[in-house]
Scaffold this motif. Structure first.
Motif, PDB file in Angstrom:
ATOM      1  N   ARG A 287      60.601  21.715  38.412  1.00 20.62           N
ATOM      2  CA  ARG A 287      59.688  22.565  37.365  1.00 20.62           C
ATOM      3  C   ARG A 287      60.247  23.892  37.165  1.00 20.62           C
ATOM      4  NH1 ARG A 287      55.039  22.293  41.671  1.00 20.62           N
ATOM      5  NH2 ARG A 287      54.772  20.096  41.936  1.00 20.62           N
TER       6      ARG A 287
ATOM      7  N   PHE B  57      56.501  26.170  31.224  1.00 14.03           N
ATOM      8  CA  PHE B  57      55.171  25.694  30.941  1.00 14.03           C
ATOM      9  C   PHE B  57      54.434  26.824  30.245  1.00 14.03           C
ATOM     10  CE2 PHE B  57      56.396  23.385  34.800  1.00 14.03           C
ATOM     11  CZ  PHE B  57      55.781  21.996  34.387  1.00 14.03           C
ATOM     12  N   ILE B  58      53.443  26.210  29.316  1.00 15.74           N
ATOM     13  CA  ILE B  58      52.707  27.156  28.479  1.00 15.74           C
ATOM     14  C   ILE B  58      51.159  26.320  28.601  1.00 15.74           C
ATOM     15  CG2 ILE B  58      51.796  28.239  26.216  1.00 15.74           C
ATOM     16  CD1 ILE B  58      55.267  27.974  25.695  1.00 15.74           C
ATOM     17  N   PHE B  59      50.218  26.999  29.021  1.00 17.00           N
ATOM     18  CA  PHE B  59      48.850  26.304  29.393  1.00 17.00           C
ATOM     19  C   PHE B  59      47.986  27.105  28.238  1.00 17.00           C
ATOM     20  CE2 PHE B  59      51.095  26.853  33.366  1.00 17.00           C
ATOM     21  CZ  PHE B  59      51.107  25.572  34.044  1.00 17.00           C
TER      22      PHE B  59
ATOM     23  N   ARG C  71      57.061  34.306  29.358  1.00 17.20           N
ATOM     24  CA  ARG C  71      57.406  33.776  30.860  1.00 17.20           C
ATOM     25  C   ARG C  71      57.858  32.641  30.910  1.00 17.20           C
ATOM     26  NH1 ARG C  71      52.136  33.494  35.127  1.00 17.20           N
ATOM     27  NH2 ARG C  71      51.502  32.090  33.297  1.00 17.20           N
TER      28      ARG C  71
ATOM     29  N   LEU D  48      56.909  22.536  27.950  1.00 14.34           N
ATOM     30  CA  LEU D  48      55.631  21.641  27.705  1.00 14.34           C
ATOM     31  C   LEU D  48      54.667  22.685  27.613  1.00 14.34           C
ATOM     32  CD1 LEU D  48      56.388  19.393  31.025  1.00 14.34           C
ATOM     33  CD2 LEU D  48      56.908  18.922  28.457  1.00 14.34           C
TER      34      LEU D  48
ATOM     35  N   ASP E 184      50.386  22.577  26.494  1.00 17.76           N
ATOM     36  CA  ASP E 184      49.020  21.688  26.376  1.00 17.76           C
ATOM     37  C   ASP E 184      48.087  22.542  25.671  1.00 17.76           C
ATOM     38  OD1 ASP E 184      47.178  19.917  26.367  1.00 17.76           O
ATOM     39  OD2 ASP E 184      46.835  19.615  28.604  1.00 17.76           O
TER      40      ASP E 184
END
Ligand code: ATP
Ligand code: MG
Lengths: 226, 386
Positions: free
Chosen positions: A83, A88-90, A157, A167, A169
């Motif tokens: 990870r 990651f972008i949420f 970030r 990734l 979502d």
């Protein structure tokens, strides 16, 4: 070997009679530097797929190799390690409210031994914020930023530690049309310059044009890959 | 990644919620003050309970084996004191009489039990501060020295003495003259004390049999080994007396208050209550901090922060609260000790080893709260983030 390679992936939620298959015999590849958009009706398993690729969930069946790491049967410690190499972008920015934009971005670098001290981390964070057009807001807390600005900080970030894969979502779901478009274009431009592949789930038909390839899912399977 | 980073995050998180932080600090401080007061009272009780044996001079003492505490001694034959002189190392044997009698307050006439202590004041067996100067005066009939640290219900004796010189009061049915004051201290066993010569003790405590005494202080010759003499005396004397060293006499008295009364337990219980209340407050604050940041914590996990990092954030917050609560807590307690010591005349003061003990208890309390709050971290599941 591609950054993301899935073959024969099956995944089900629940146990026994409550068991519900969500992914069925799914194959998917993301090539180096490729920007892949994942679409499909609600409940088709897009988010589940993303959490498997992001090593946020343990695999059940099939092969899933991410950045050279096979995730089938991989222990938690291996997944935590992987990870750190993924950005990651949420849908929600999930920035820490008590940290400034720069401090939030610098948090990503705490996990990377190359950035030994806080001053270096903050400098790198400010450079990254500059690249997402947020240089003027480095010392602002998230509560004082607009939704689009917060998502830019979240992008910074995700990218500051030079991940091997991004990734996302529905990163635009909480944004208005224009800021959503801006954020996605920003992600594309940053990914292009550093050659990082992106796997992005979206319902938003207006941003499909940023993709190299659009993959359509239905009922746990890939139905159209162009 | 250094171990300090989670602590810094914990501090930044605590700092962001001022009201929450202040109430947490107040909770820790409250627990701290409560424990300090309980432990302070406990130690003051034991100190004051042992003030009398502490003030005794002598290498060895005789007491009745059934004496549980000096405020109600079992008496034994006076002849035991003289029998000790058969051992050449024993230089002086000083019989000491103790009893409780009724004191009449010289101002308002109210009655109160007072502990009378009678002995040969010239033998140097007892060293209450102030006694030496009064020895000549105490030789006169019906004179006593009053313990100025007695509870105020005995009347403003020091003030009366200062204003009028020697005053006459009533003890039992007898008028006695107070010739001065000594410092001994009220204890849980005796509210006040009066010291007098052996002869005057017999006059005041008329119902006491002169041939029965309550305690003997022995002075040994220079160079004598108290332990060897103790062994020899134990072999020599009948079983109605026990030979103890000065330390054993003090420990004997202390042991009574610690074990034979519920007092020690009561203070331990009070301390535990303070710690539990403080623990619950700190737990709630830490829990609220985790619960309100579940999404952010899950994001940190998704970014590759291990569970250990987040646990350290919670434990770091617990440690910070412990430290921030302890500092004002110890200051407030020191202040309260002064106030309470003035009001009760109990020997209450801040002591370093007690401070260290309370510091450890407070950190332990916060650690337990942190361990409990940490369980909430399980709800931060990065798979739920998308
Ligand atoms: N944690 C879970 N436990 C049980 N079932 C789940 C869980 N997460 C998702 N599901 C179910 O799995 C199926 C696929 O969910 P998933 O979130 O992957 O779909 P999605 O394609 O992302 O949908 P959407 O477009 O609405 O986000 C859905 O029927 C959902 O109800
Ligand atoms: Mg979804």
């Amino acid at each position: 070997m591609h950054p993301v390679e899935l073959a024969g992936v099956n995944y089900a939620y629940g146990e026994g009679s409550l068991r519900r298959p969500v992914l069925r015999d799914l194959d998917l590849t993301v090539a180096a530097g490729e920007i892949v958009l994942l679409t499909g009706p609600s409940g088709s398993g897009k988010t589940t797929l993303l959490t498997l690729v992001g090593a946020l969930r343990a695999m059940q069946q099939g092969q899933c190799s991410v950045l050279g790491q096979e995730l089938m049967g991989a222990p938690e410690s291996v997944r935590v390690g992987l990870r750190r190499r993924i950005g990651f972008i949420f849908q929600n920015h999930n920035l820490l409210g008590f940290l400034t934009a720069a401090q939030n971005v610098a948090m990503s670098l705490e996990l990377h031994p190359a950035f030994g001290n806080e001053a270096e981390r903050l400098r790198a964070a400010e450079r990254m914020l500059d690249r997402v057009g947020m240089a003027d807001f480095a010392h602002t807390v998230p509560a004082k930023l607009s939704g689009g600005q917060r998502q830019r900080v979240a992008v910074a970030r995700a990218l500051v530690a030079s991940p091997g894969l991004i990734l996302a979502d529905e990163p635009t779901a909480a944004l208005d049309r224009q800021s959503g478009r801006d954020v996605v274009e920003l992600m594309r431009d940053l990914a292009r310059t550093s050659g990082v592949p992106i796997l992005l789930v979206t319902h938003d038909p207006r941003i499909l044009d940023v993709a190299d390839r659009v993959v359509n899912m239905e009922d746990g399977r890939v139905v159209v890959g162009s | 990644m250094t171990a300090l980073l989670p602590f810094r995050l914990a501090w930044r998180q605590l700092r962001a919620e001022r009201a929450r932080l202040l109430s947490a600090i107040a909770g820790v401080m409250f627990a701290c003050v409560l424990v300090f007061m309980q432990l302070g009272f406990r130690s003051a009780l034991f100190d004051s309970a042992t003030a009398l044996p502490q003030a005794m001079r002598g290498e060895l003492f005789l007491i009745h084996p059934l004496t549980t505490a000096l405020f109600r001694p079992e008496s034994f034959p006076r002849v035991r004191a003289y029998q000790t002189l058969a051992i050449p190392e024993v230089a002086v044997a000083v019989p000491i009489y103790m009893t409780q009698s009724i004191w009449r307050n010289p101002v308002n006439g109210s009655h109160r039990a007072i502990q009378l202590i009678g002995f040969d004041t010239e033998a140097g067996a007892v060293s209450f501060p102030g006694l030496a100067a009064l020895i000549p005066a105490l030789k006169r009939p019906d004179t006593i020295a009053f313990d100025w640290k007695s509870r105020p219900e005995f009347g403003p004796v020091p003030a009366l003495l200062a204003a009028k010189g020697p005053i006459v009061v009533q003890i039992g049915n007898r008028e006695v003259e107070i010739v001065g004051t000594v410092a001994l201290g009220a204890s849980f066993g005796a509210d006040g004390n009066a010291v007098m010569s052996e002869t005057n003790f017999r006059r005041i405590a008329k119902d006491r049999r002169v041939s029965n005494i309550d305690l003997v202080a022995l002075r040994l010759r220079e160079g004598a080994d108290p332990i060897a003499v103790q062994r020899a005396l134990t072999a020599l004397l009948p079983a109605d007396v026990r030979v103890v060293t000065h330390d054993e006499l003090v420990a004997w008295e202390r042991n009574y208050w610690e074990t034979a009364t519920p007092i020690g337990f009561i203070f331990a219980f009070g301390s535990a209550m303070g710690l539990i209340v403080g623990m619950v407050i700190v737990y709630q604050i830490l829990f609220a901090d985790v619960a309100s940041h579940i999404a952010e914590y899950a994001t940190l996990k998704a970014m590759g922060f291990g569970a250990a990092y987040l646990r350290l954030v919670v434990m770091g917050a617990a440690a910070i609260l412990a430290g921030l609560g302890f500092v004002p807590g110890v200051l407030a307690s020191a202040g309260l000790y002064n106030v309470v010591a003035k009001a009760t005349l109990l020997p209450l003061r801040m002591e370093a080893d007690r401070g260290v003990l309370v510091l450890a208890l407070i950190f332990g309390m916060c650690a337990v709260a942190g361990l409990l709050a940490m369980r909430k971290l399980r709800d931060a599941d990065p798979a739920d983030m998308f």
